[in-house]
Design a protein around this motif. Structure first.
Motif, PDB file in Angstrom:
ATOM      1  N   PHE A 233       0.812  -0.816   0.119  1.00 40.02           N
ATOM      2  CA  PHE A 233      -0.159   0.249  -0.008  1.00 40.02           C
ATOM      3  C   PHE A 233       0.854   1.668  -0.069  1.00 40.02           C
ATOM      4  O   PHE A 233       0.293   1.979  -0.845  1.00 40.02           O
ATOM      5  CB  PHE A 233      -1.115   0.314   1.087  1.00 40.02           C
ATOM      6  CG  PHE A 233      -1.400   1.509   1.479  1.00 40.02           C
ATOM      7  CD1 PHE A 233      -2.709   1.738   0.979  1.00 40.02           C
ATOM      8  CD2 PHE A 233      -1.404   2.323   2.530  1.00 40.02           C
ATOM      9  CE1 PHE A 233      -3.783   3.257   1.113  1.00 40.02           C
ATOM     10  CE2 PHE A 233      -1.812   3.406   2.487  1.00 40.02           C
ATOM     11  CZ  PHE A 233      -3.086   3.767   1.681  1.00 40.02           C
ATOM     12  N   LEU A 234       2.100   1.289   1.076  1.00 35.15           N
ATOM     13  CA  LEU A 234       2.412   2.310   0.615  1.00 35.15           C
ATOM     14  C   LEU A 234       3.816   2.717  -0.384  1.00 35.15           C
ATOM     15  O   LEU A 234       3.572   4.069  -1.191  1.00 35.15           O
ATOM     16  CB  LEU A 234       3.909   2.229   2.134  1.00 35.15           C
ATOM     17  CG  LEU A 234       3.218   2.135   3.172  1.00 35.15           C
ATOM     18  CD1 LEU A 234       4.599   2.448   4.367  1.00 35.15           C
ATOM     19  CD2 LEU A 234       2.491   3.144   3.998  1.00 35.15           C
ATOM     20  N   LEU A 235       4.072   1.727  -1.390  1.00 35.81           N
ATOM     21  CA  LEU A 235       4.386   1.911  -2.369  1.00 35.81           C
ATOM     22  C   LEU A 235       3.483   2.516  -3.313  1.00 35.81           C
ATOM     23  O   LEU A 235       3.839   3.203  -3.893  1.00 35.81           O
ATOM     24  CB  LEU A 235       4.928   0.732  -3.002  1.00 35.81           C
ATOM     25  CG  LEU A 235       6.013  -0.216  -2.152  1.00 35.81           C
ATOM     26  CD1 LEU A 235       6.561  -1.931  -2.526  1.00 35.81           C
ATOM     27  CD2 LEU A 235       7.817   0.890  -2.463  1.00 35.81           C
ATOM     28  N   ILE A 236       2.451   1.728  -3.807  1.00 32.88           N
ATOM     29  CA  ILE A 236       1.359   2.359  -4.393  1.00 32.88           C
ATOM     30  C   ILE A 236       0.631   3.530  -4.133  1.00 32.88           C
ATOM     31  O   ILE A 236       0.954   4.691  -5.114  1.00 32.88           O
ATOM     32  CB  ILE A 236       0.525   1.328  -4.115  1.00 32.88           C
ATOM     33  CG1 ILE A 236       0.140   0.119  -4.973  1.00 32.88           C
ATOM     34  CG2 ILE A 236      -0.847   1.766  -5.036  1.00 32.88           C
ATOM     35  CD1 ILE A 236      -0.769  -0.528  -4.475  1.00 32.88           C
TER      36      ILE A 236
ATOM     37  N   VAL B 262       0.709   6.804  -6.431  1.00 33.96           N
ATOM     38  CA  VAL B 262      -0.273   7.590  -6.619  1.00 33.96           C
ATOM     39  C   VAL B 262       0.515   9.058  -6.210  1.00 33.96           C
ATOM     40  O   VAL B 262       0.693  10.364  -7.184  1.00 33.96           O
ATOM     41  CB  VAL B 262      -0.901   6.834  -6.278  1.00 33.96           C
ATOM     42  CG1 VAL B 262      -2.851   8.318  -6.739  1.00 33.96           C
ATOM     43  CG2 VAL B 262      -1.430   6.085  -6.372  1.00 33.96           C
ATOM     44  N   ALA B 263       1.109   9.618  -5.265  1.00 31.82           N
ATOM     45  CA  ALA B 263       1.526  10.449  -4.455  1.00 31.82           C
ATOM     46  C   ALA B 263       3.088  10.990  -6.004  1.00 31.82           C
ATOM     47  O   ALA B 263       2.591  12.825  -6.028  1.00 31.82           O
ATOM     48  CB  ALA B 263       2.014  10.832  -3.212  1.00 31.82           C
TER      49      ALA B 263
ATOM     50  N   THR C   1      -3.316  16.365  -8.734  1.00 33.29           N
ATOM     51  CA  THR C   1      -2.901  18.141  -9.756  1.00 33.29           C
ATOM     52  C   THR C   1      -2.912  18.035 -11.507  1.00 33.29           C
ATOM     53  O   THR C   1      -3.480  19.292 -11.655  1.00 33.29           O
ATOM     54  CB  THR C   1      -1.663  18.697  -9.952  1.00 33.29           C
ATOM     55  OG1 THR C   1      -2.452  18.814  -8.020  1.00 33.29           O
ATOM     56  CG2 THR C   1      -1.170  19.629 -10.066  1.00 33.29           C
ATOM     57  N   GLY C   2      -2.882  16.599 -11.526  1.00 34.07           N
ATOM     58  CA  GLY C   2      -2.741  16.700 -13.601  1.00 34.07           C
ATOM     59  C   GLY C   2      -3.326  16.439 -14.053  1.00 34.07           C
ATOM     60  O   GLY C   2      -4.072  15.903 -15.001  1.00 34.07           O
ATOM     61  N   SER C   3      -5.005  15.668 -13.198  1.00 42.06           N
ATOM     62  CA  SER C   3      -6.052  14.381 -13.996  1.00 42.06           C
ATOM     63  C   SER C   3      -7.047  15.359 -13.526  1.00 42.06           C
ATOM     64  O   SER C   3      -7.414  15.634 -12.469  1.00 42.06           O
ATOM     65  CB  SER C   3      -5.953  13.534 -13.376  1.00 42.06           C
ATOM     66  OG  SER C   3      -7.508  12.698 -13.428  1.00 42.06           O
TER      67      SER C   3
ATOM     68  N   ASP D 271     -12.023  11.072  -0.973  1.00 39.86           N
ATOM     69  CA  ASP D 271     -13.505  11.461  -1.481  1.00 39.86           C
ATOM     70  C   ASP D 271     -12.777  11.530  -2.598  1.00 39.86           C
ATOM     71  O   ASP D 271     -14.116  11.148  -3.180  1.00 39.86           O
ATOM     72  CB  ASP D 271     -13.822  12.612  -0.357  1.00 39.86           C
ATOM     73  CG  ASP D 271     -13.937  12.533   0.778  1.00 39.86           C
ATOM     74  OD1 ASP D 271     -14.151  10.904   1.416  1.00 39.86           O
ATOM     75  OD2 ASP D 271     -14.711  13.374   2.193  1.00 39.86           O
ATOM     76  N   TYR D 272     -12.601  12.419  -3.123  1.00 35.24           N
ATOM     77  CA  TYR D 272     -12.040  13.147  -4.197  1.00 35.24           C
ATOM     78  C   TYR D 272     -12.257  11.292  -5.226  1.00 35.24           C
ATOM     79  O   TYR D 272     -12.084  11.626  -6.357  1.00 35.24           O
ATOM     80  CB  TYR D 272     -10.681  13.568  -4.762  1.00 35.24           C
ATOM     81  CG  TYR D 272     -11.179  15.287  -3.762  1.00 35.24           C
ATOM     82  CD1 TYR D 272     -12.381  16.012  -3.907  1.00 35.24           C
ATOM     83  CD2 TYR D 272     -10.677  15.384  -2.705  1.00 35.24           C
ATOM     84  CE1 TYR D 272     -12.762  17.150  -3.359  1.00 35.24           C
ATOM     85  CE2 TYR D 272     -11.057  15.662  -1.706  1.00 35.24           C
ATOM     86  CZ  TYR D 272     -12.424  17.063  -2.214  1.00 35.24           C
ATOM     87  OH  TYR D 272     -12.133  18.106  -1.234  1.00 35.24           O
ATOM     88  N   PHE D 273     -10.694  11.052  -4.859  1.00 33.42           N
ATOM     89  CA  PHE D 273     -10.903   9.090  -5.154  1.00 33.42           C
ATOM     90  C   PHE D 273     -11.766   8.682  -5.682  1.00 33.42           C
ATOM     91  O   PHE D 273     -12.065   8.280  -6.316  1.00 33.42           O
ATOM     92  CB  PHE D 273      -9.644   8.486  -4.612  1.00 33.42           C
ATOM     93  CG  PHE D 273      -8.172   9.193  -4.700  1.00 33.42           C
ATOM     94  CD1 PHE D 273      -7.771   8.075  -6.279  1.00 33.42           C
ATOM     95  CD2 PHE D 273      -7.572  10.229  -4.719  1.00 33.42           C
ATOM     96  CE1 PHE D 273      -6.441   9.139  -6.827  1.00 33.42           C
ATOM     97  CE2 PHE D 273      -6.025  10.515  -4.614  1.00 33.42           C
ATOM     98  CZ  PHE D 273      -5.692   9.769  -5.688  1.00 33.42           C
TER      99      PHE D 273
END
Length: 300
Positions: free
Chosen positions: A14-17, A21-22, A28-30, A136-138
């Motif tokens: 999870f931390l790697l994923i 993603v961060a 910011t970009g999508s 919430d945004y995801f």
């Protein structure tokens, strides 16, 4: 380790994923995700992170028409923006003001307890996972992704890329609110904020001192504008407004920071509501006043 190895592997995965993603930073970009007003500023300036800046809250967004200014500043008005936000932008190097830094202060810019936008990049604590902080945004984007994929599947198609781009413009203010809505606005402000005193602005007053120090250290011309406030006598100004102006003006005078006071320079019909000028008459007049003031320094 042997007993909890599987759980540890899940945590590490999870931390790697989350780190990946961060790093990609889709918030910011999508265009799948809603944007805060700081990111919208960058978007509308081709992601340039330097230039002359007019910082403030939504009062600046509504009042300053960058595209009509003779000496244009980058309009960095942000919904719920405060001086503490400007301090974080400068401290983290998220934007580099060049040539000019103008700060617009209205009746809400200095309130420590004023709510903030959780999408601002500096609101995420270092220890908070990216996916958790923006969950919430995801979740919103994920529901849309699944709905579109399911709709396509019912038609025998495979579609994981279709989405509705989120609104990317800032909120402007047209026309004039009716009297009953103005009364509701004033009552809401009165209940939430008008009881406050200078003690409720300590952090933002400290942030202003920090910004002044930063500007002088960087050799950056700093100026302050007191933003317009609707003078209609039916909606009294906050009791803290005059003490705040006196406190800040004393600081600015001692540090030789130029000030333009436009707080009482506009008529009620030039406002959309109590704190936002309208786009028809108020904003053009405000922009012209700022231009005239800035040009006066060139003449000197």
């Amino acid at each position: 380790m042997r007993k909890n190895g599987f759980v540890l592997m899940l945590v590490i995965l999870f931390l790697l994923i989350d780190a990946l993603v961060a790093w990609r930073d889709p918030m910011t970009g999508s265009r799948r995700f809603e944007k805060d007003d700081f990111t919208k500023t960058l978007f509308h300036h081709d992601w340039d992170r330097s230039g002359p800046v007019f910082f403030g809250n939504s009062a600046v967004t509504g009042a300053y028409m960058e595209q009509k200014a003779q000496l244009p500043l980058v309009e960095m008005g942000m919904s719920y923006g405060k001086i503490t936000d400007l301090r974080e932008i400068l401290r983290r190097g998220l934007y580099e003001p060049q040539g000019q830094l103008v700060i617009g202060i209205d009746v809400h810019t200095m309130l420590d307890a004023m709510q903030t936008d959780p999408r601002f990049p500096w609101t995420r604590p270092w220890y908070s996972p990216y996916l958790f902080h923006y969950r919430d945004y995801f979740q919103d984007a994920g529901k849309e992704w699944l709905n579109n994929a399911f709709a396509a599947a019912k038609q025998g198609k495979l579609d994981f890329s279709t989405f509705e781009p989120r609104w990317i413009d800032k909120e402007l203010y047209f026309g004039r609110e009716p009297a009953d809505q103005l009364r509701k606005d004033w009552q809401r402000y009165n209940d939430n904020y008008n009881w406050m005193t200078l003690a409720d602005m300590t952090d933002n007053l400290d942030a202003l001192d920090w910004v002044i120090d930063f500007a002088q250290k960087e050799g950056l011309p700093l100026k302050v504008i007191w933003m317009p406030l609707n003078p209609d006598s039916a909606y009294p100004e906050p009791p803290y407004w005059k003490p705040l102006k006196e406190r800040v003006n004393d600081t600015l005078k001692a540090r030789d920071v130029p000030v333009l006071d436009l707080s009482g320079a506009f008529k009620p019909d030039e406002f959309h509501d109590l704190v936002h000028l309208n786009q028809e008459t108020g904003a053009p007049k405000f922009t012209a006043e700022v231009d005239r003031w800035l040009r006066s320094f060139e003449k000197r």
